[in-house]
Scaffold this motif. Structure first.
Motif, PDB file in Angstrom:
ATOM      1  N   LEU A  11     -22.167  35.047  32.757  1.00  0.00           N
ATOM      2  CA  LEU A  11     -21.712  35.692  31.472  1.00  0.00           C
ATOM      3  C   LEU A  11     -20.384  35.882  31.229  1.00  0.00           C
ATOM      4  O   LEU A  11     -19.748  36.833  32.077  1.00  0.00           O
ATOM      5  N   ALA A  12     -19.699  35.281  30.085  1.00  0.00           N
ATOM      6  CA  ALA A  12     -18.101  35.883  29.814  1.00  0.00           C
ATOM      7  C   ALA A  12     -18.456  36.116  28.320  1.00  0.00           C
ATOM      8  O   ALA A  12     -18.714  35.352  27.512  1.00  0.00           O
ATOM      9  N   THR A  13     -17.891  37.550  28.041  1.00  0.00           N
ATOM     10  CA  THR A  13     -17.902  38.067  26.697  1.00  0.00           C
ATOM     11  C   THR A  13     -16.521  38.632  26.458  1.00  0.00           C
ATOM     12  O   THR A  13     -15.521  38.415  27.382  1.00  0.00           O
ATOM     13  N   LEU A  14     -16.263  38.813  25.194  1.00  0.00           N
ATOM     14  CA  LEU A  14     -15.114  39.346  24.734  1.00  0.00           C
ATOM     15  C   LEU A  14     -15.466  40.878  24.419  1.00  0.00           C
ATOM     16  O   LEU A  14     -16.373  41.331  23.675  1.00  0.00           O
ATOM     17  N   ASP A  15     -15.023  41.944  25.360  1.00  0.00           N
ATOM     18  CA  ASP A  15     -15.432  43.405  25.200  1.00  0.00           C
ATOM     19  C   ASP A  15     -14.457  44.092  24.313  1.00  0.00           C
ATOM     20  O   ASP A  15     -13.062  43.876  24.497  1.00  0.00           O
ATOM     21  N   VAL A  16     -14.938  44.581  23.259  1.00  0.00           N
ATOM     22  CA  VAL A  16     -13.978  45.599  22.504  1.00  0.00           C
ATOM     23  C   VAL A  16     -14.328  46.979  22.798  1.00  0.00           C
ATOM     24  O   VAL A  16     -15.504  47.680  22.507  1.00  0.00           O
ATOM     25  N   GLY A  41     -18.493  40.978  30.559  1.00  0.00           N
ATOM     26  CA  GLY A  41     -19.632  40.226  31.143  1.00  0.00           C
ATOM     27  C   GLY A  41     -19.843  40.218  32.560  1.00  0.00           C
ATOM     28  O   GLY A  41     -18.664  40.346  33.263  1.00  0.00           O
ATOM     29  N   PRO A  42     -20.935  40.480  33.091  1.00  0.00           N
ATOM     30  CA  PRO A  42     -21.188  40.704  34.357  1.00  0.00           C
ATOM     31  C   PRO A  42     -20.614  39.844  35.474  1.00  0.00           C
ATOM     32  O   PRO A  42     -19.976  40.234  36.264  1.00  0.00           O
ATOM     33  N   ALA A  43     -20.583  38.601  35.195  1.00  0.00           N
ATOM     34  CA  ALA A  43     -20.020  37.442  36.126  1.00  0.00           C
ATOM     35  C   ALA A  43     -18.424  37.621  35.913  1.00  0.00           C
ATOM     36  O   ALA A  43     -17.641  37.603  37.016  1.00  0.00           O
ATOM     37  N   ALA A  44     -18.096  37.622  34.846  1.00  0.00           N
ATOM     38  CA  ALA A  44     -16.522  37.700  34.478  1.00  0.00           C
ATOM     39  C   ALA A  44     -15.814  38.762  35.358  1.00  0.00           C
ATOM     40  O   ALA A  44     -14.887  38.591  35.794  1.00  0.00           O
ATOM     41  N   PRO A  93     -18.079  32.650  22.547  1.00  0.00           N
ATOM     42  CA  PRO A  93     -18.548  33.693  23.610  1.00  0.00           C
ATOM     43  C   PRO A  93     -19.230  34.862  22.717  1.00  0.00           C
ATOM     44  O   PRO A  93     -18.655  35.093  21.496  1.00  0.00           O
ATOM     45  N   ALA A  94     -20.060  35.665  23.193  1.00  0.00           N
ATOM     46  CA  ALA A  94     -20.499  36.749  22.821  1.00  0.00           C
ATOM     47  C   ALA A  94     -19.741  37.973  22.703  1.00  0.00           C
ATOM     48  O   ALA A  94     -18.540  38.140  23.507  1.00  0.00           O
ATOM     49  N   VAL A  95     -19.544  38.862  21.674  1.00  0.00           N
ATOM     50  CA  VAL A  95     -18.726  40.195  21.440  1.00  0.00           C
ATOM     51  C   VAL A  95     -19.548  41.000  22.033  1.00  0.00           C
ATOM     52  O   VAL A  95     -20.376  41.658  21.281  1.00  0.00           O
ATOM     53  N   SER A  96     -19.042  42.153  22.814  1.00  0.00           N
ATOM     54  CA  SER A  96     -19.438  43.401  23.181  1.00  0.00           C
ATOM     55  C   SER A  96     -18.845  44.514  22.604  1.00  0.00           C
ATOM     56  O   SER A  96     -17.712  44.573  22.889  1.00  0.00           O
TER      57      SER A  96
END
Length: 313
Positions: A11-16, A41-44, A93-96
């Motif tokens: 997983l790769a996400t955009l973290d805010v 994201g964990p893998a990223a 990608p998902a946004v966290s």
């Protein structure tokens, strides 16, 4: 950057990420006193950590070329991570959304897991693409997301004699197929098998699904390890925590880098005991929590030469 190359798949996400004095209550609006927007994201995160520790990482994921995806791609590139993007058209990608409480370093996270789109199914990842992603790689991490990519990739890695590490943050549907191809499963304290709790999900139960070595982290408490039917523990180290966000990902990224650096040229056999690797990875994760906070550490705010020597030599 020279060093043993690694591959992270997942997983790769955009973290805010916003730092607050306390979490808001119902219908309450509060003002944050810190903000970080970055790839997550964990893998990223594991790929960023491994690269920072001297093991240049390749990330196999689905990001896409939309506005959010471009932010993620640019941030990964800024940290030296090579992205192999198998997203189909229109994927984003998902946004966290993450709130970190300043006084405790604890975090609250709202996100979604990776989902398959019509254009991002198994056909998008050919066997040739997965084989190319493995070229020159000495260790692989999978995080349980994008299983249609992770399962054939892990199987191909095992076929090449490349060790496969699982970041077992939580159970995902279909994870049993991936565990068949995993050498080392490093689980979170919250990891639970289907229809069970974390307390009733033993290391032996997970080992029965495939991994030769199963370990479970417990924050600052010792890491439990099961290998060859024998249980033992590894000290994790205690520090004054600034921020725990990303600490588990740093732990996995550090162990991934250590596995690559200590893999025998003859195959997956290690040139040093895995306990040494877990101890080194735990020290890195503890340091990240105590420095600028783990997520800040991943953003490149710390000098790491001593920790690089600890992990990759």
């Amino acid at each position: 950057m020279s060093g043993p190359r690694v591959l992270a798949c997942g997983l790769a996400t955009l973290d805010v990420v916003q730092t607050v004095e306390r979490l808001p209550g119902p219908d309450e609006k509060i003002v944050a006193d810190g903000l970080l927007v970055a790839a997550g994201g964990p893998a990223a995160n594991a790929a960023v950590a491994a690269t920072a520790l001297g093991a240049p990482a390749r990330l196999l994921s689905r990001v896409g070329d939309g506005s959010i995806g471009r932010i993620v791609t640019e941030d990964l590139a800024a940290h030296g991570v090579e992205l192999v993007d198998l997203a189909g058209p229109g994927h984003s990608p998902a946004v966290s959304t993450v709130l970190v409480t300043r006084s405790t370093g604890q975090r609250a996270v709202v996100s979604v897991n990776a989902t398959l789109t019509r254009d991002g199914g198994p056909a998008a990842a050919t066997a040739a693409a997965l084989e190319r992603a493995l070229d020159g790689v000495r260790a692989v991490l999978v995080d349980g997301h994008h299983l249609d990519l992770a399962v054939p990739l892990a199987a191909a890695a095992r076929g090449r004699g490349v060790p496969v590490l699982l970041d077992g943050g939580s159970w995902k549907t279909g994870l049993e197929a991936l565990l068949e191809h995993v050498d080392v499963a490093l689980l979170s304290a919250d990891f639970a098998l289907p229809a069970r709790t974390a307390e009733t999900s033993s290391l032996e139960d997970v080992a029965a699904l495939g991994p030769a070595i199963v370990a479970r982290s417990h924050g600052p408490a010792p890491i439990e390890v099961l290998a060859d039917g024998t249980r033992w523990t590894v000290q994790a180290g205690r520090v004054e925590v600034v921020d725990t966000l990303g600490a588990g990902d740093v732990l996995h990224g550090a162990l991934l880098a250590w596995l690559a650096a200590h893999r025998s040229s003859e195959g997956p056999t290690l040139t040093a005991p895995l306990g040494d690797g877990l101890a080194a990875a735990a020290q890195v994760a503890s340091h990240s929590c105590a420095a600028t906070g783990a997520r800040g550490w991943l953003a490149g705010r710390s000098s790491l030469p001593a920790l690089r020597r600890l992990v990759t030599g």
